[in-house]
Design a protein around this motif. Structure first.
Motif: not given
Length: 211
Positions: A117-118, A151-154, A141-146, A82-90
Motif C-alpha cells: 500500500r503506497t 493520487a486524486c490530487s496528483r 468519492l474517497v474515504d480516509g485513505a491517504a 467511488a474508489v476503495d482500497e482493502t486488504v485481501i490474502r493470497l
C-alpha cells in the motif's frame, strides 16, 4: 427481463477466441465460467457440468476463466466514481485490492491487486483507470485513505471525502468483491498475483452483467 433471457445474454457476452482444440461444447464452457464467477466453487461447478454429461477437472474450468480474458467494458463516462482500497490474502500473503465503482449503476470500472500500500500503487491504479474510462470530469468519492486522496490530487481530479451518501450504495460492491476473493482463496493456491488479478477482472465483468 425473464431470468433465462438474462442468463442467455450474459453467456453471449463471454467470448472464447482462445479455443482451438477443446472437446467441450462452447456453451458448456461458457456455463462453467459463468457459474464459477457467480459464486460457485470449482467443485460445485464441475459437479453441475457433470450432470450434463460434461466431465471436466476443476483445473480445466479454472483455465477457461483465465483464458477467456474477461474484463469490465471500457469507455464509461460516469459523473461520480467511488474508489476503495482493502486488504485481501493470497497464499498467506497480504495484498491490497483497489476498486473503482460507478455509484449510479454499481458497475465495477476497474480493479487492481498490489503487494503493498503506497502512494505509487494508488497512482498507478488511477493511471489505468483514466486510460480505460473518461473520468477526468467525474467527482471521486474517497474515504480516509491517504494514498487515494494523494493520487486524486496528483492527477488533478476533483474529489471529496465521503463515508456515507453516494458511497453507501457502493459499499456492498466493495464488500462483495472482498467476500468473493476470500471465498475463492483456494482457487489462488500457488497462483501468482497476476493470475488473481485476472480472476478479479473476470469477476468484475460478470458482476456488471448481473446488476
Amino acid at each position: 427481463m425473464p431470468e433465462n433471457d438474462r442468463l442467455n445474454g450474459c453467456l453471449s457476452e463471454i467470448k472464447l477466441g482462445f479455443v482451438e482444440r477443446e472437446a467441450t461444447p462452447k456453451q458448456f464452457m461458457k456455463l462453467g465460467i459463468q457459474l464459477h464467477l457467480r459464486g460457485l466453487s470449482l467443485s460445485t461447478t464441475v459437479s453441475i457440468l457433470d450432470k450434463f454429461g460434461v466431465n471436466r477437472a476443476r483445473s480445466t474450468v479454472h483455465n477457461w476463466v483465465h483464458k477467456a480474458d474477461l474484463q469490465p467494458e471500457e469507455g464509461r463516462n460516469p459523473d461520480h466514481v467511488a474508489v476503495d482500497e482493502t486488504v485481501i490474502r493470497l497464499n498467506d500473503e497480504q495484498y491490497w485490492l483497489y476498486d473503482a465503482v460507478d455509484p449510479a449503476t454499481n458497475n465495477l470500472l476497474h480493479t487492481k491487486l498490489e503487494p503493498v500500500r503506497t502512494n505509487a500503487c494508488a497512482h498507478g491504479f488511477f493511471v489505468e483507470l483514466r486510460e480505460k474510462h473518461d473520468v477526468d470530469d467525474a467527482v471521486f468519492l474517497v474515504d480516509g485513505a491517504a494514498p487515494l486522496q494523494d493520487a486524486c490530487s496528483r492527477h488533478g481530479l476533483d474529489f471529496r471525502y465521503e463515508k456515507h451518501g453516494n458511497r453507501n450504495s457502493v459499499e456492498r460492491v466493495f464488500r462483495e468483491v472482498k467476500r468473493r476473493t476470500t471465498c475463492f482463496s483456494n482457487c489462488f493456491s500457488n497462483a501468482s498475483r497476476e493470475t488473481a488479478d485476472e480472476w478479479l477482472r473476470a469477476f468484475a465483468f460478470e458482476w456488471n452483467q448481473l446488476i
